[in-house]
Design a protein around this motif. Structure first.
Motif, short mmCIF file in Angstrom:
data_model
loop_
_atom_site.label_atom_id
_atom_site.label_comp_id
_atom_site.label_asym_id
_atom_site.label_seq_id
_atom_site.Cartn_x
_atom_site.Cartn_y
_atom_site.Cartn_z
N ARG A 7 -1.96 -4.52 7.83
CA ARG A 7 -3.10 -4.21 6.97
C ARG A 7 -2.83 -4.72 5.56
NH1 ARG A 7 -1.88 -0.14 3.65
NH2 ARG A 7 -0.05 1.10 4.15
N CYS A 9 -2.70 -3.90 1.72
CA CYS A 9 -2.58 -2.78 0.78
C CYS A 9 -3.48 -3.04 -0.42
CB CYS A 9 -1.12 -2.64 0.34
SG CYS A 9 -0.86 -1.28 -0.83
N SER A 10 -3.80 -2.00 -1.14
CA SER A 10 -4.65 -2.14 -2.32
C SER A 10 -3.99 -3.00 -3.41
CB SER A 10 -5.00 -0.77 -2.89
OG SER A 10 -3.82 -0.07 -3.24
N CYS A 11 -2.65 -3.14 -3.34
CA CYS A 11 -1.96 -3.98 -4.33
C CYS A 11 -1.97 -5.46 -3.93
CB CYS A 11 -0.52 -3.51 -4.52
SG CYS A 11 0.55 -3.83 -3.10
N VAL A 15 1.05 -5.29 4.84
CA VAL A 15 1.97 -4.24 5.29
C VAL A 15 1.91 -4.13 6.80
CG1 VAL A 15 2.59 -1.81 5.03
CG2 VAL A 15 1.50 -3.02 3.14
N ARG A 20 4.64 1.84 5.20
CA ARG A 20 4.02 2.04 3.90
C ARG A 20 4.46 0.95 2.95
NH1 ARG A 20 5.69 7.21 1.75
NH2 ARG A 20 3.90 7.08 0.38
N CYS A 21 3.58 0.57 2.09
CA CYS A 21 3.87 -0.46 1.09
C CYS A 21 4.81 0.11 0.04
CB CYS A 21 2.56 -0.92 0.44
SG CYS A 21 2.79 -2.24 -0.78
N GLN A 24 3.10 2.12 -2.60
CA GLN A 24 2.73 3.48 -2.20
C GLN A 24 3.93 4.41 -2.29
OE1 GLN A 24 1.30 2.41 1.70
NE2 GLN A 24 -0.82 2.84 1.09
#
Length: 116
Positions: A7, A9-11, A15, A20-21, A24
């Motif tokens: 997926r 990540c918002s950054c 990932v 988890r990134c 995060q």
């Protein structure tokens, strides 16, 4: 066995599924550190030598987790005492829990009660 795709990540990092990134993880650490700075110490919340003795005696009398039956390692307050000394020392408000039930199941339930 099917795998979920990676997926975004918002950054902007990609990932792998189920992970988890780093951003995060860093964000969680910072949030927890902010919370810990405001939180009174265990001693200030009543968990002193007197508590340790009472806890040890309670675990001897109630050695098994009330949820799963495994050996208990924690004495939990059924109703959170939130600084109320009467509720803190009320033994009818205590229960023996294993580490897993205390650290995951019970904490999850308390978070859900706060959100409701």
């Amino acid at each position: 066995m099917p795998f979920a795709p990676p997926r975004l990540c918002s950054c902007g990092n990609i990932v792998p599924s189920g992970e988890r990134c780093a951003c995060q993880i860093a964000s969680d650490r910072a949030r927890k550190a902010r919370h810990d700075r405001r939180r009174p110490s265990a001693r200030e919340r009543g968990y002193n030598n007197e508590w340790r003795k009472a806890r040890a005696a309670y675990l001897i009398a109630h050695p098994y987790c009330v949820r799963c039956g495994k050996p208990a390692s924690h004495v939990d307050h059924i109703t959170p005492h939130k600084g109320d000394d009467r509720l803190f020392w009320d033994r009818t408000n205590w229960q023996s829990l294993c580490a897993h039930c205390h650290n995951s199941t019970k904490q999850r339930e308390e978070r859900q009660q706060v959100q409701q």
